[in-house]
Design a protein around this motif. Sequence first.
Motif, PDB file in Angstrom:
ATOM      1  N   ALA A   1       0.721  -0.814  -0.300  1.00  0.00           N
ATOM      2  CA  ALA A   1      -0.220   0.024   0.068  1.00  0.00           C
ATOM      3  C   ALA A   1       0.419   1.052   0.122  1.00  0.00           C
ATOM      4  CB  ALA A   1      -1.026  -0.704   1.172  1.00  0.00           C
ATOM      5  N   MET A   2       1.939   0.981   1.059  1.00  0.00           N
ATOM      6  CA  MET A   2       2.841   2.573   1.293  1.00  0.00           C
ATOM      7  C   MET A   2       3.779   2.381  -0.918  1.00  0.00           C
ATOM      8  SD  MET A   2       4.475   2.560   4.553  1.00  0.00           S
ATOM      9  CE  MET A   2       4.293   0.527   5.218  1.00  0.00           C
ATOM     10  N   LEU A   3       4.126   1.198  -0.952  1.00  0.00           N
ATOM     11  CA  LEU A   3       4.244   1.504  -2.657  1.00  0.00           C
ATOM     12  C   LEU A   3       4.142   1.725  -3.679  1.00  0.00           C
ATOM     13  CD1 LEU A   3       6.857   1.023  -4.936  1.00  0.00           C
ATOM     14  CD2 LEU A   3       6.044  -1.399  -5.321  1.00  0.00           C
ATOM     15  N   GLN A   4       1.801   1.826  -3.421  1.00  0.00           N
ATOM     16  CA  GLN A   4       1.118   1.893  -4.701  1.00  0.00           C
ATOM     17  C   GLN A   4       1.171   3.399  -4.227  1.00  0.00           C
ATOM     18  OE1 GLN A   4      -2.464   0.112  -3.145  1.00  0.00           O
ATOM     19  NE2 GLN A   4      -2.453  -0.290  -5.561  1.00  0.00           N
ATOM     20  N   LEU A   5       1.173   3.994  -3.233  1.00  0.00           N
ATOM     21  CA  LEU A   5       1.018   5.928  -2.937  1.00  0.00           C
ATOM     22  C   LEU A   5       2.543   6.238  -3.801  1.00  0.00           C
ATOM     23  CD1 LEU A   5      -0.439   8.426  -1.378  1.00  0.00           C
ATOM     24  CD2 LEU A   5       0.775   7.600   0.742  1.00  0.00           C
ATOM     25  N   ALA A   6       3.662   5.734  -2.903  1.00  0.00           N
ATOM     26  CA  ALA A   6       5.113   6.683  -3.859  1.00  0.00           C
ATOM     27  C   ALA A   6       4.306   6.713  -4.828  1.00  0.00           C
ATOM     28  CB  ALA A   6       6.259   6.276  -3.075  1.00  0.00           C
ATOM     29  N   GLU A   7       3.760   5.632  -5.869  1.00  0.00           N
ATOM     30  CA  GLU A   7       3.728   5.453  -7.177  1.00  0.00           C
ATOM     31  C   GLU A   7       2.588   6.737  -7.493  1.00  0.00           C
ATOM     32  OE1 GLU A   7       2.947   1.664  -8.330  1.00  0.00           O
ATOM     33  OE2 GLU A   7       5.450   0.981  -8.150  1.00  0.00           O
ATOM     34  N   LYS A   8       1.184   6.819  -7.071  1.00  0.00           N
ATOM     35  CA  LYS A   8       0.947   7.569  -7.101  1.00  0.00           C
ATOM     36  C   LYS A   8       1.089   9.403  -6.986  1.00  0.00           C
ATOM     37  CE  LYS A   8      -3.531   9.227  -4.921  1.00  0.00           C
ATOM     38  NZ  LYS A   8      -4.245   9.074  -3.721  1.00  0.00           N
ATOM     39  N   VAL A   9       1.920   9.644  -6.106  1.00  0.00           N
ATOM     40  CA  VAL A   9       2.350  11.028  -6.249  1.00  0.00           C
ATOM     41  C   VAL A   9       3.557  11.357  -6.895  1.00  0.00           C
ATOM     42  CG1 VAL A   9       0.904  11.028  -3.551  1.00  0.00           C
ATOM     43  CG2 VAL A   9       2.764  10.474  -3.727  1.00  0.00           C
ATOM     44  N   LYS A  10       4.503   9.765  -7.708  1.00  0.00           N
ATOM     45  CA  LYS A  10       5.107  10.358  -8.066  1.00  0.00           C
ATOM     46  C   LYS A  10       6.410  10.446  -7.112  1.00  0.00           C
ATOM     47  CE  LYS A  10       3.493  10.817 -12.939  1.00  0.00           C
ATOM     48  NZ  LYS A  10       2.122  10.819 -12.788  1.00  0.00           N
ATOM     49  N   ALA A  11       6.287   9.896  -6.363  1.00  0.00           N
ATOM     50  CA  ALA A  11       7.685  10.497  -5.187  1.00  0.00           C
ATOM     51  C   ALA A  11       9.085  10.140  -6.321  1.00  0.00           C
ATOM     52  CB  ALA A  11       7.401   9.251  -3.909  1.00  0.00           C
ATOM     53  N   ASP A  12       9.538  10.568  -5.839  1.00  0.00           N
ATOM     54  CA  ASP A  12      11.428  10.878  -6.190  1.00  0.00           C
ATOM     55  C   ASP A  12      11.758  10.155  -5.439  1.00  0.00           C
ATOM     56  OD1 ASP A  12      10.886  11.839  -8.517  1.00  0.00           O
ATOM     57  OD2 ASP A  12      10.909  13.819  -7.832  1.00  0.00           O
ATOM     58  N   LEU A  13      11.763  10.312  -3.947  1.00  0.00           N
ATOM     59  CA  LEU A  13      12.579   9.552  -2.569  1.00  0.00           C
ATOM     60  C   LEU A  13      11.618   9.599  -1.406  1.00  0.00           C
ATOM     61  CD1 LEU A  13      15.281   9.153  -1.213  1.00  0.00           C
ATOM     62  CD2 LEU A  13      14.832  12.088  -0.627  1.00  0.00           C
ATOM     63  N   THR A  14      11.466   8.388  -0.597  1.00  0.00           N
ATOM     64  CA  THR A  14      10.901   8.604   0.487  1.00  0.00           C
ATOM     65  C   THR A  14      11.481   8.448   1.483  1.00  0.00           C
ATOM     66  OG1 THR A  14       9.223   7.232  -1.394  1.00  0.00           O
ATOM     67  CG2 THR A  14       8.642   6.668   1.238  1.00  0.00           C
ATOM     68  N   VAL A  15      11.019   8.598   2.734  1.00  0.00           N
ATOM     69  CA  VAL A  15      11.897   8.797   4.221  1.00  0.00           C
ATOM     70  C   VAL A  15      10.831   8.081   4.729  1.00  0.00           C
ATOM     71  CG1 VAL A  15      12.746  10.090   5.496  1.00  0.00           C
ATOM     72  CG2 VAL A  15      12.674  10.760   3.725  1.00  0.00           C
ATOM     73  N   VAL A  16      11.281   7.140   5.852  1.00  0.00           N
ATOM     74  CA  VAL A  16      10.375   5.870   6.922  1.00  0.00           C
ATOM     75  C   VAL A  16      10.309   7.030   7.970  1.00  0.00           C
ATOM     76  CG1 VAL A  16       9.749   3.945   7.630  1.00  0.00           C
ATOM     77  CG2 VAL A  16      10.755   4.260   4.775  1.00  0.00           C
ATOM     78  N   GLY A  17      10.046   7.296   8.531  1.00  0.00           N
ATOM     79  CA  GLY A  17       9.492   8.192  10.695  1.00  0.00           C
ATOM     80  C   GLY A  17      10.283   6.790  10.920  1.00  0.00           C
ATOM     81  N   PRO A  18       8.699   5.867  11.103  1.00  0.00           N
ATOM     82  CA  PRO A  18       8.388   4.664  12.400  1.00  0.00           C
ATOM     83  C   PRO A  18       9.324   3.449  12.004  1.00  0.00           C
ATOM     84  CG  PRO A  18       6.209   4.873  11.563  1.00  0.00           C
ATOM     85  CD  PRO A  18       7.014   6.172  10.354  1.00  0.00           C
ATOM     86  N   GLU A  19       9.836   2.719  12.465  1.00  0.00           N
ATOM     87  CA  GLU A  19      10.141   1.291  12.824  1.00  0.00           C
ATOM     88  C   GLU A  19       8.775   0.537  12.321  1.00  0.00           C
ATOM     89  OE1 GLU A  19       9.773   3.306  15.335  1.00  0.00           O
ATOM     90  OE2 GLU A  19       7.734   1.733  17.090  1.00  0.00           O
ATOM     91  N   ALA A  20       7.430   0.737  12.524  1.00  0.00           N
ATOM     92  CA  ALA A  20       6.759  -0.451  12.035  1.00  0.00           C
ATOM     93  C   ALA A  20       6.470  -1.201  10.430  1.00  0.00           C
ATOM     94  CB  ALA A  20       4.916  -0.132  12.340  1.00  0.00           C
TER      95      ALA A  20
END
Length: 443
Positions: free
Chosen positions: A53-72
């Motif tokens: 689901a997170m990958l799908q969102l990154a693709e939808k918003v055309k994220a060039d870079l994703t940063v993860v805050g929490p550990e889960a």
Amino acid sequence: MNVLVLGSGGREHALVWKLRESQLTDDIFCAPGNAGIAQVAECFPVDLSNPAAMLQLAEKVKADLTVVGPEAPLVAGVVDEFQRAGRRIVGPTKAAAQLEGSKIFAKEFMHRNAIPTARFAVVDDYETGLKFLKEFGLPVVIKADGLAAGKGVVVARTREEAEKALDNFMVQKSLGGAGDQVVMEECLVGEEVSFIVLAGNRGWLPLVATQDHKAVFDNDEGPNTGGMGAYSDDSILPESLRQQIVGTVIEPTLAGMAAEGMPFQGFLYCGLMLTEEGPKVLEYNVRMGDPETQPIMMRLRSDLCEMLTASLGGQLAALGARWSPNPSVCVVLASKGYPAKSETGKEISGIEASESLGGVKVFHAGTVFGNRRLLTSGGRVLGVTATGEDLPKAIEKAYTAVSKIHFDGMHYRRDIGAKGLRRLNTAQEIHHPDNQAGNPSPA
Ligand code: AMP
């Protein structure tokens, strides 16, 4: 660049705030975010335990870079999912995230790699736990193996407390599967320090040191929380001690993970106890701390987006980072009842007045908009963060800023940074022994 930040707390607000300053960023998105983040980035709901689901969102918003805050999401394998799809993301793989996801993995890793840490035993069932209790004596520390959102560690001062912790974790299953196995370890004595580095695929970069305040009440009393405040000041870690930590903890950890086929990328957080025998690792986290991120971002002068991009590209060490010499202090404002069950839905006022003091940023954590009003929606609500030219001034500024803010049931610690003040006072006494009564003045 379009950047996506995953998470919803004060840490993520601080990351988004810093990314906003970058020359390299176009659109910034956050998921799930909070009311403060929504003022500066478009927010989307997302299931942080679902890598697809997170990958799908990154693709939808055309994220060039994703940063993860929490550990889960890291422990769930979000980085592996992105890497398989060829999408850039800052954080460790699922294998490397075991440093936080399993206390047993972390302790055995440190043992294999001769990284200083408390003496420990792995406990598979309650009865074995009782046997080990005799060996360790008191106080003793009992830690659930798996992720427990800050609720998995008990420092037991009496045998009853130790037995209760074992019973809660292993028999009552208060943390579900996270307490199926526990680590029992010797209780270390000393001052705690958080040392975080950004590890790239070649080289790494230290962030400024911080001190966290985990207990809910002043003087470190009461139950542990996610963190009631943090401050950053260069006096926390003198250079020689920093070098020692780099040599005995950071380098062997990164080299060990690489040698074991799990090279670590992303933020590596080392919770350390400065014992008489030298620094020892209390825990690893595989992400930035919350609230440590807030004072760290206040001091960062470099372009965060550039640093993160360089970490993936292999130029991190060459890039370096610039920091403000001024200390920073973050005071967490919490809801009534926190860290147990928290009241929510209370109206928040005074943030603008607080920020208008200058040198103050109020980071949101548990906040939501309802009927055009800003309301509390969680245990930790805001992180009031201030800088000043020295630690006393930064602390004073932070608490003046806090005094402008109100919501029903709000509570906070009044001693954030006090350990730093004590350290500075001691250093002053050592440098000016003639200030002490009874000492003869130099001729
Ligand atoms: P951890 O999540 O492992 O960092 O543990 C949470 C808190 O428990 C730490 O920040 C320390 O205050 C305390 N703690 C953990 N391990 C030890 C230890 N071996 N000795 C003393 N205190 C500890």
